[in-house]
Design an enzyme around this catalytic site. Structure first.
Site, short mmCIF file in Angstrom:
data_model
loop_
_atom_site.label_atom_id
_atom_site.label_comp_id
_atom_site.label_asym_id
_atom_site.label_seq_id
_atom_site.Cartn_x
_atom_site.Cartn_y
_atom_site.Cartn_z
N ARG A 126 0.83 -1.21 0.00
CA ARG A 126 0.00 0.00 0.00
C ARG A 126 0.87 1.26 0.00
NH1 ARG A 126 -4.37 -1.71 4.64
NH2 ARG A 126 -5.33 -3.44 3.53
N ARG A 129 -3.39 7.26 1.10
CA ARG A 129 -3.85 8.49 1.75
C ARG A 129 -2.79 9.21 2.58
NH1 ARG A 129 -8.94 6.36 4.82
NH2 ARG A 129 -7.68 4.45 4.77
#
Length: 356
Positions: A27, A31
């Site tokens: 990942r 964000r």
């Protein structure tokens, strides 16, 4: 492809000699990055994948910002299922949610097959773009059959996967048909990514650690064998990931896959005790990314020391980066891994001490 292409990651996947330990992060696009948050103001999660230039930018960001040795295609494991007409939404703070969980083989019978070139041309265009833009390998990916099945049966994320395992136990023929369907879809999807330019592919079987070794061997391994056996016929390297699945490593070691992932619950000594012979990636606890820098570096150094004499090691996290992590922390960690291991490889130590 650039003549300066950095293939250290691919060499480590093949257990070949490398000048330093390669690093990438699960990942690694997401964000925690200001640029990604800005893009999300204009595109939903699934919409990013439908815009190849934007998706390629998101995929490249960690390489440009962190200095990692591999990029991983920005997409979601639900992408091929959504392309087949299944109604799934990514709910913020929850994850993938299906409006109609499957309860029998009849729920699967009406699904249309996946044709990646027709159903997911934007994904393949993104891979093609990245193949020419990156100077590090691109990892394509897909969800593995068990993990996809768990979302389809549970209707979304689960803490215990009781419904999934109950389906596997109570409806073995329907389960086998579901595994056949999902493994065929996954294989076609990954082969299309490889054909478009991905030099590596990773199967995310995030939740398969919920099953026993016996159930894995009987009800899941056949599908994984089919997938990895066909992928072996390509030039791409293959990686397999799950969390909380250390008890399955001996079964994974039998699969025709190049790299196995392990998390912080499994140690380097465990790998040796279990006789794991394949290349491995892991296993730093991602929670350490919020720890004091001196502790994070010390724990990373301990991990690197444990693997300095083992061929085929890729530094990674035991699970994914989460939004609270600071970008500068990841950059400093990647720099540390590169610097420390380039100075402490056995051949570098021999040179520094004047040994021949």
């Amino acid at each position: 492809m650039s003549p300066l292409f950095n293939d250290v990651f691919l060499k480590a996947c093949r257990s070949e000699h490398v000048p330093y330990t390669p690093v990438w992060f699960m990942r690694q696009a997401g964000r925690y990055q200001a640029e990604y948050r800005s893009i999300r103001e204009h595109y939903s999660f699934f919409e990013i994948s439908r815009h190849p230039e934007v998706c390629a930018q998101v995929t490249r960001l960690p390489v440009e910002k962190l200095g990692v040795d591999a990029a991983i295609l920005f997409a979601d494991i639900m992408t091929p299922l959504k392309a087949r007409g299944l109604k799934v939404e990514i709910v913020e703070g929850v994850g993938p949610v299906f409006d109609r969980p499957i309860r029998s083989g009849a729920d699967v019978a009406h699904w249309k097959p996946l044709d990646p070139s027709q159903d997911l041309p934007y994904v393949l265009e993104t891979v093609d773009l990245l193949h020419s833009q990156l100077d590090v390998p691109l990892i394509g990916f897909a969800g593995a059959p068990f993990t996809l099945a768990s979302y389809l049966i549970e209707g979304g994320p689960s803490k215990n996967y009781h419904q999934t395992k109950a389906f596997m136990y109570a409806h073995p023929e329907d389960w086998a048909a579901l595994m056949d369907d999902l493994s065929a879809m996954t294989l076609d999807y990954l082969l299309a990514q490889i054909h478009a330019g991905a030099q590596a592919v990773q199967l995310f079987d995030s939740w398969v650690g919920a099953v026993s070794e016996e159930d894995y061997r009987k009800s899941i391994a056949p599908a994984m064998n089919r997938i990895f056996s066909k992928l072996k016929e390509t030039e791409a390297v293959t990686l397999y990931f799950a969390t909380g699945a250390g008890h399955l490593l001996t079964e994974w070691n039998k699969l025709p896959v190049d790299v196995l992932s392990f998390d912080w619950r499994t140690s380097a000594n465990d790998l040796r005790r279990l006789g794991i012979t394949k290349a491995v990636q892991g296993n730093l606890d991602p929670a350490l990314l919020l720890a004091p820098q001196n502790l994070l570096r010390a724990r990373a150094q301990t991990l690197l020391d444990q693997f300095q004499d083992r061929p085929g090691y890729i530094f990674n996290l035991g699970h994914g980066v989460f939004p609270e992590v600071k970008e500068k922390t990841l950059r400093a960690l990647a720099d540390f891994v590169h610097t420390y291991t380039s100075q402490n490889k056995p051949e570098a130590r021999r040179f520094q001490t004047g040994q021949s």
